[in-house]
Structures are given as structure tokens and as C-alpha cells.
Design an enzyme around this catalytic site. Sequence first.
Site, PDB file in Angstrom:
ATOM      1  N   CYS A  16       0.804  -1.306  -0.169  1.00 14.23           N
ATOM      2  CA  CYS A  16      -0.194  -0.055  -0.043  1.00 14.23           C
ATOM      3  C   CYS A  16       0.830   1.154   0.091  1.00 14.23           C
ATOM      4  O   CYS A  16       0.220   2.337  -0.125  1.00 14.23           O
ATOM      5  CB  CYS A  16      -0.888   0.046   1.124  1.00 14.23           C
ATOM      6  SG  CYS A  16      -0.048   0.073   2.887  1.00 14.23           S
ATOM      7  N   LYS A  19       2.504   4.502   5.404  1.00 16.75           N
ATOM      8  CA  LYS A  19       3.403   5.384   6.016  1.00 16.75           C
ATOM      9  C   LYS A  19       3.938   4.633   7.203  1.00 16.75           C
ATOM     10  O   LYS A  19       3.608   3.684   7.205  1.00 16.75           O
ATOM     11  CB  LYS A  19       2.280   6.494   6.831  1.00 16.75           C
ATOM     12  CG  LYS A  19       1.293   7.312   5.930  1.00 16.75           C
ATOM     13  CD  LYS A  19       0.411   8.029   6.945  1.00 16.75           C
ATOM     14  CE  LYS A  19      -0.573   9.130   6.182  1.00 16.75           C
ATOM     15  NZ  LYS A  19      -1.153   9.813   6.817  1.00 16.75           N
ATOM     16  N   THR A  47      -1.692  18.145  17.649  1.00 16.84           N
ATOM     17  CA  THR A  47      -2.699  17.169  17.422  1.00 16.84           C
ATOM     18  C   THR A  47      -2.524  16.239  16.264  1.00 16.84           C
ATOM     19  O   THR A  47      -1.264  16.296  15.749  1.00 16.84           O
ATOM     20  CB  THR A  47      -3.873  18.016  16.867  1.00 16.84           C
ATOM     21  OG1 THR A  47      -3.738  18.527  15.745  1.00 16.84           O
ATOM     22  CG2 THR A  47      -4.345  19.108  17.694  1.00 16.84           C
ATOM     23  N   SER A  48      -3.188  15.562  15.990  1.00 17.34           N
ATOM     24  CA  SER A  48      -3.022  14.328  14.984  1.00 17.34           C
ATOM     25  C   SER A  48      -3.677  14.860  13.616  1.00 17.34           C
ATOM     26  O   SER A  48      -4.166  14.087  12.860  1.00 17.34           O
ATOM     27  CB  SER A  48      -3.250  13.048  15.425  1.00 17.34           C
ATOM     28  OG  SER A  48      -2.616  12.664  16.522  1.00 17.34           O
ATOM     29  N   ASP A  49      -3.961  15.952  13.233  1.00 14.94           N
ATOM     30  CA  ASP A  49      -4.781  16.530  12.300  1.00 14.94           C
ATOM     31  C   ASP A  49      -3.894  16.219  11.160  1.00 14.94           C
ATOM     32  O   ASP A  49      -2.845  15.840  10.980  1.00 14.94           O
ATOM     33  CB  ASP A  49      -5.098  17.794  12.308  1.00 14.94           C
ATOM     34  CG  ASP A  49      -6.172  18.014  13.437  1.00 14.94           C
ATOM     35  OD1 ASP A  49      -7.454  17.549  12.855  1.00 14.94           O
ATOM     36  OD2 ASP A  49      -6.321  18.738  14.459  1.00 14.94           O
ATOM     37  N   ASP A  67       2.612  14.944   1.279  1.00 13.99           N
ATOM     38  CA  ASP A  67       2.523  13.190   1.015  1.00 13.99           C
ATOM     39  C   ASP A  67       3.303  12.859  -0.127  1.00 13.99           C
ATOM     40  O   ASP A  67       2.974  13.387  -1.121  1.00 13.99           O
ATOM     41  CB  ASP A  67       0.938  12.723   1.054  1.00 13.99           C
ATOM     42  CG  ASP A  67       0.864  11.578   2.012  1.00 13.99           C
ATOM     43  OD1 ASP A  67       1.733  10.672   1.762  1.00 13.99           O
ATOM     44  OD2 ASP A  67      -0.364  11.212   2.638  1.00 13.99           O
ATOM     45  N   ASP A  90      -5.859  16.019   2.052  1.00  9.68           N
ATOM     46  CA  ASP A  90      -5.635  16.498   3.448  1.00  9.68           C
ATOM     47  C   ASP A  90      -6.228  17.963   3.571  1.00  9.68           C
ATOM     48  O   ASP A  90      -6.692  18.417   4.572  1.00  9.68           O
ATOM     49  CB  ASP A  90      -4.174  16.619   3.763  1.00  9.68           C
ATOM     50  CG  ASP A  90      -3.912  15.306   4.060  1.00  9.68           C
ATOM     51  OD1 ASP A  90      -4.497  14.400   4.444  1.00  9.68           O
ATOM     52  OD2 ASP A  90      -2.461  14.873   4.185  1.00  9.68           O
ATOM     53  N   HIS A 139      10.570  18.953  -6.808  1.00 12.15           N
ATOM     54  CA  HIS A 139      12.091  18.690  -6.552  1.00 12.15           C
ATOM     55  C   HIS A 139      12.046  17.423  -6.695  1.00 12.15           C
ATOM     56  O   HIS A 139      11.154  16.485  -6.816  1.00 12.15           O
ATOM     57  CB  HIS A 139      12.254  18.934  -5.141  1.00 12.15           C
ATOM     58  CG  HIS A 139      13.816  18.729  -4.836  1.00 12.15           C
ATOM     59  ND1 HIS A 139      14.840  19.481  -5.343  1.00 12.15           N
ATOM     60  CD2 HIS A 139      14.407  17.698  -4.176  1.00 12.15           C
ATOM     61  CE1 HIS A 139      16.071  18.921  -4.836  1.00 12.15           C
ATOM     62  NE2 HIS A 139      15.780  18.159  -4.135  1.00 12.15           N
ATOM     63  N   ASP A 226      -9.347  12.570   7.002  1.00  4.16           N
ATOM     64  CA  ASP A 226      -9.504  11.448   5.815  1.00  4.16           C
ATOM     65  C   ASP A 226      -8.870  10.206   6.299  1.00  4.16           C
ATOM     66  O   ASP A 226      -7.822  10.250   7.059  1.00  4.16           O
ATOM     67  CB  ASP A 226      -9.174  12.266   4.580  1.00  4.16           C
ATOM     68  CG  ASP A 226      -7.431  12.511   4.563  1.00  4.16           C
ATOM     69  OD1 ASP A 226      -6.918  12.575   5.643  1.00  4.16           O
ATOM     70  OD2 ASP A 226      -6.969  12.634   3.559  1.00  4.16           O
TER      71      ASP A 226
END
Length: 347
Positions: A16, A19, A47-49, A67, A90, A139, A226
Site C-alpha cells: 500500500c 506510512k 494534534t493528529s490532524d 504526502d 488533506d 524537486h 480523511d
Amino acid sequence: MANSIKLTSLSSKGGCGCKIGPADLSQVLRSLPPTVQNPNLLVGLDTSDDAGVYKLNDDTALVQTVDFFTPIVDDPYSFGQVAAANAISDVYAMGGTPITALNIVAFPISSLDKSILAEILRGAGDKLAEAGVALVGGHSIDDKEPKFGLAVTGTVHPDKVRTNTGAKPGDKLILTKPIGVGIYSTSIKNDLLNEEEVNRVTEVMTTLNKTASETMGAYDVHACTDVTGFGLLGHASEMAQGSNVEIQINAEQVPILPRVKELAESGAVPGGTKNNFDHVKDIVTFSETMDQIDKWILCDAVTSGGLFISVANEDADSLLTDLQGKGVEAEIIGEIVEGKNGQITVQ
């Protein structure tokens, strides 16, 4: 030439394109010193946003995210589209409007045909155009494994930022795309899917969350994220803990891609999915009717997944009808309750 290469075979990790696992990442981040405090930083590392949000003035804040990952489909053009849709998502999850993007490229330029990279970039460019996002640069590096993604900047009104920490008891939970993407991606690498199934999962991953995000803006949405690498339950756990509430999920209502359980039983469960389960298993109470495969599926590591929306109960049915009427594959899959705060119950 570009379509003759099996891109997923070029990644040593495959599957997949997950991450770093949530447990490992948390351990790393805990070792870092506190960041500089800034009153204009509305959403940051505390936070984990999904993205950072920085206030420019009373009317405008910047939303920033990045990402990238290894190929999860074999068609280069589709890979570029998936990567772009995933990175842009995101911003949509925060309630923002994406405006610019930078490409991030790692590619074995001397060993793979340059047309492959051209197709990846073309796919990403077409998806950016669909989203109304301007490509402003990027880049690239020469690397033994192809990797691609984007850094995306968006805007949002400071008073309309959606985070994953505002869910309230009584809210209903809406998911806007089916899960099982990680298992499908691993199955692509192992040649377990037919052409129709490959096209189906590619369609899911390349669909922008633009319509879902814009639609939810008219309703009383208290929290949103998400569903990506940490899986449905991983991202649900961040919402439960950040909002200090309990989340209840009805497993039968969760939309899942066809044949996912069969594929998982054949061994197509990515390592990231298993890591996600290990990370949340102590805070999730599963129904006794669920076997290990069922649990892994709810933790499946997703790429470019749907929005997970916590909306006021009185708005839930209207929002669902609105989303479905616009072609979004949305379902109500659970609710927010008072009880075991920071915990999840799967019924």
C-alpha cells in the site's frame, strides 16, 4: 514502453505504500523538543490532524500538507493521479480549498524509461487541473525506487477549519469512500485482481474528496479527517482521543470493496494494516462475531481514502442524501457517544 513496466514490483516494500506505523511515528515525535509557539498557528504538531493551518489574517489561513509514496498501481498515469488526489485530500479534510502544489519526485532515471516519469507527472497534472490547483514547481532526486507525491497549500477561513478534535456526543459518523484499498493494492502486486477490480480500486483512489468537502461545508460538521495510512480505526482513534469521546462503529454499515475478505484470507494483508491493528487493539472493543480478518479490514492501510465526518445528528440524514445525490459513495457507519472516552466499540 511506459505501460510495459510493473511499477509495483519496483518497490521493496510494495503493497500500500504505507506510512511509518503510528506507534513508531509517535515514539519518534515524542523525542523531539517542543516547537516554537506562534499564536497564528491554529493547527500544528500538537494534534493528529491531517494538515497544518496558519492564520494570515482575520479572513484567511493557509493549510499546508505533504504526502508521497512508492507505486501502488502499475499504470504510471494512474499512479500520478492517485498520488495527487491523496495529497490534496488533506486540505479538503480540513475544510480548505487547495490552491498550489509542488511535485516531489524520486526516480531511477538511468534504469527506467523517462516516459514512465512523464506519465506519472501527466497524471498528477491532470488531477491538479481537475481540482483547480496550480503546479508551481517541485524537486527531484535520482533514487533506486520510484516515489512520487506533492506538497499542497490551500486556504480556509480561520473560523471554518475542520479538525479531528471537535466530535460531540450524539453526532453521526459518515464515511465517503469504501475501505479495503490496502488489501487491493497488495493484491495488485501479487496479481490477484482482475482488470475490473484494478479499475475499481483505481477509481476509488483517484476520486477527489472535493465534492464531499464542499458539500459538508453547508452542514453542522463538528470534526473531520480523511482515512489514509492509519486505516479507518486508526483515524477514528485519533478523533475519539482528540475529542475525548467514545466512537461506536457498525461494522455492517462500513462500505468495503468487493472480495476484500477473500483476498485477505489468501494472504494479501499488508504489513501496515497489521501494524495499525496492533496500535489500536487495546482501545477497541470488537464484536465477538468478528474474526481476525474482519478486524484487519477495519484497520486496512488506505491510500487516498474518503472523509470521515462527525456531523450533528439532526443534519446527518440530509448530509448523507446530499452526498449520495452528488455521486459520493457515502454511508452512515456509526455515532459519537458518552462513555469510554478515547475508546472505540465495533458492533
